[in-house]
Design an enzyme around this catalytic site. Structure first.
Site, PDB file in Angstrom:
ATOM      1  CG  HIS A  24      63.228  57.058  53.848  1.00 17.46           C
ATOM      2  ND1 HIS A  24      62.785  56.477  55.006  1.00 17.46           N
ATOM      3  CD2 HIS A  24      62.249  57.913  53.462  1.00 17.46           C
ATOM      4  CE1 HIS A  24      61.602  56.954  55.308  1.00 17.46           C
ATOM      5  NE2 HIS A  24      61.249  57.812  54.387  1.00 17.46           N
ATOM      6  CG  HIS A  78      53.100  64.038  52.726  1.00 15.68           C
ATOM      7  ND1 HIS A  78      53.941  64.914  53.369  1.00 15.68           N
ATOM      8  CD2 HIS A  78      53.671  62.801  52.897  1.00 15.68           C
ATOM      9  CE1 HIS A  78      54.959  64.248  53.885  1.00 15.68           C
ATOM     10  NE2 HIS A  78      54.830  62.964  53.601  1.00 15.68           N
ATOM     11  CD  GLU A  80      58.708  61.383  52.996  1.00  7.68           C
ATOM     12  OE1 GLU A  80      57.756  61.292  53.786  1.00  7.68           O
ATOM     13  OE2 GLU A  80      59.812  60.837  53.188  1.00  7.68           O
ATOM     14  CG  ASP A  82      56.600  58.833  49.495  1.00  9.34           C
ATOM     15  OD1 ASP A  82      56.800  60.004  49.841  1.00  9.34           O
ATOM     16  OD2 ASP A  82      56.045  58.001  50.228  1.00  9.34           O
ATOM     17  CG  HIS A 144      55.433  61.599  58.234  1.00  5.96           C
ATOM     18  ND1 HIS A 144      56.759  61.273  58.102  1.00  5.96           N
ATOM     19  CD2 HIS A 144      54.928  61.537  56.989  1.00  5.96           C
ATOM     20  CE1 HIS A 144      57.040  60.983  56.857  1.00  5.96           C
ATOM     21  NE2 HIS A 144      55.938  61.129  56.155  1.00  5.96           N
ATOM     22  CG  ASP A 163      52.884  59.253  54.311  1.00  2.04           C
ATOM     23  OD1 ASP A 163      52.854  58.495  53.334  1.00  2.04           O
ATOM     24  OD2 ASP A 163      53.751  60.127  54.466  1.00  2.04           O
ATOM     25  CE1 TYR A 191      53.769  53.900  55.449  1.00  2.13           C
ATOM     26  CE2 TYR A 191      52.579  54.941  57.241  1.00  2.13           C
ATOM     27  CZ  TYR A 191      53.162  55.012  55.992  1.00  2.13           C
ATOM     28  OH  TYR A 191      53.144  56.188  55.300  1.00  2.13           O
ATOM     29  CG  HIS A 224      52.537  54.491  51.286  1.00  2.00           C
ATOM     30  ND1 HIS A 224      53.335  54.503  50.165  1.00  2.00           N
ATOM     31  CD2 HIS A 224      52.900  55.580  52.012  1.00  2.00           C
ATOM     32  CE1 HIS A 224      54.147  55.546  50.220  1.00  2.00           C
ATOM     33  NE2 HIS A 224      53.893  56.220  51.325  1.00  2.00           N
TER      34      HIS A 224
HETATM   35 FE1  FEO Z   1      55.684  60.873  54.009  1.00  6.17          FE
HETATM   36 FE2  FEO Z   1      54.651  58.320  51.948  1.00  6.17          FE
HETATM   37  O1  FEO Z   1      55.576  59.873  52.437  1.00  6.17           O
END
Ligand code: FEO
Length: 394
Positions: A24, A78, A80, A82, A144, A163, A191, A224
């Protein structure tokens, strides 16, 4: 899948996204991973899922260890996408599983994927017994997203903070001591700068809260990149430094140019600043990307921004840069502006107004040059660089 074990009964079942280069808008030049962890005890828990495109790979990884039907809990740290967009597919096979999420996580799951899930909510301090092992949850709102939470495996002292502490780094290795340390810290910094910088205050308080809880952390397994097992305190300290706005005697010059005049000015300013013994980074937009620019800005004391005037305003790439930078709200930087123009000007004024509106500290006046800088103009630019360097060294 090569079996990767964090501890006996705790396996990495995530996927590596080698080819992603744009997350993104964040330029992920080294790809990324979506980490998921399977914890087997009397009960089995899956911590997080992966991006939808990799659902089958995740399920295949799980199937190599256990029948998904035997999963008792899916922890959604989380929502989000991903990390959660494989949830519907996984939940279909793990049909007996209870989904564990924060209260706001539950709302977000329903808002993303509908209400057809068995969801149990948890809050900070709540525990889930798996058998010999215990999962403890720590809500981390706005780290986040509002729904974010951390999962801590008590007996193994492993923190799974989603994250937080992550890096967009695709690798065949899974642990920090198996990859190049410089590359790892560079990606962790990138990051932080591009995802978390604006949340520095919250991060600082949350990290201190976790430290105060006195929970020993032997391993940090983010969602990640690689897992911090050799020295997790290193990344914790880096987060404390970054969130406190700790910076170096460093000037970052971000600019663009139409016919080379602003470029000449940028180089003269860079020489002036460097002559004072500070570190200087010069980034021309369209050659460098916004991700790189924000990473350099994270630990700089001054940001000098240059734009030619186009249509009475700033060049579009500078508009994009300042929109991104003001959104990420870098802490305690000195900002200043320069640029060339043909007749009416407007770029320096527009950029200065934007920075002031964002609450940034601005060094004024900036430097402006009509058409092409002459020796006298370049001398002024050199001196401008010297002034900025002197100011941050004071
Ligand atoms: Fe906030 Fe890796 O997504």
């Amino acid at each position: 899948m090569v079996k990767v074990s964090l501890a006996e009964g705790i396996s990495w079942v995530g996927v590596v996204d080698w080819n992603i280069r744009d997350f993104h808008g964040y330029i992920t030049r080294r790809g990324t991973t979506y980490n998921a962890y399977l914890i087997q005890d009397e009960k089995t828990a899956l911590v997080d899922t992966v991006k939808h495109a990799f659902s089958n790979e995740l399920l295949q990884n799980i199937c190599e260890i256990i029948d998904p039907e035997k999963i008792d809990y899916i922890i959604v740290n989380h929502v989000e996408m991903d990390h959660s967009s494989s949830l519907p597919q996984v939940a279909k096979l793990a049909k007996n599983a209870t989904i564990i999420a924060s209260e706001r996580g539950k709302d977000a799951i329903i808002e993303h994927y509908g209400a057809d899930f068995n969801i149990q909510t948890v809050k900070t301090g709540d525990e889930l017994k798996l058998g010999k092992r215990t999962l403890r949850f720590v809500e981390a709102p706005m780290l986040h997203w509002p729904d974010s939470m951390f999962t801590y495996v008590v007996e193994d002292k492993i923190l799974m903070p989603n994250d937080a502490f992550g890096q967009h780094l695709a690798a065949s290795e899974r642990f920090d001591d198996e990859v190049d340390e410089h590359v790892l810290m560079e990606e962790a910094k990138t990051y932080y700068a591009n995802i978390l910088m604006l949340l520095g205050g919250l991060i600082s308080r949350k990290v201190q809260e976790v430290v105060r809880m006195g929970i020993p952390i032997e391993m940090i397994a983010p969602s990640h990149g690689v897992i911090w097992r050799s020295n997790p305190s290193k990344i914790i300290q880096a987060y404390l430094d970054w969130s406190a706005g700790k910076s170096l005697n460093k000037v970052v010059i971000v600019y663009d140019t139409m016919w080379g005049s602003t470029d000449k000015m940028a180089r003269a300013i860079a020489e002036g600043a460097a002559s004072q013994g500070v570190d200087v980074k010069l980034l021309k937009l369209r050659a460098a990307d916004l991700t790189e620019a924000m990473t350099e800005i994270l630990d700089a004391k001054a940001v000098v921004v240059g734009s030619p005037t186009l249509n009475s305003g700033m060049f579009p790439t500078l508009g994009q840069f300042l929109t991104y930078a003001t959104g990420l709200r870098p802490k305690d930087k000195l900002w200043s502006f320069f640029g060339s123009y043909g007749w009416g000007g407007g770029a320096v004024r527009g950029m200065t107004e934007m920075a002031r509106k964002a609450g940034f500290e601005v060094h004024e006046p900036g430097v402006e040059v009509k058409y092409i800088p002459e020796q006298e103009d370049l001398k002024k630019c050199f001196e401008f660089g010297q002034q900025i360097a002197a100011k941050i060294k004071a």
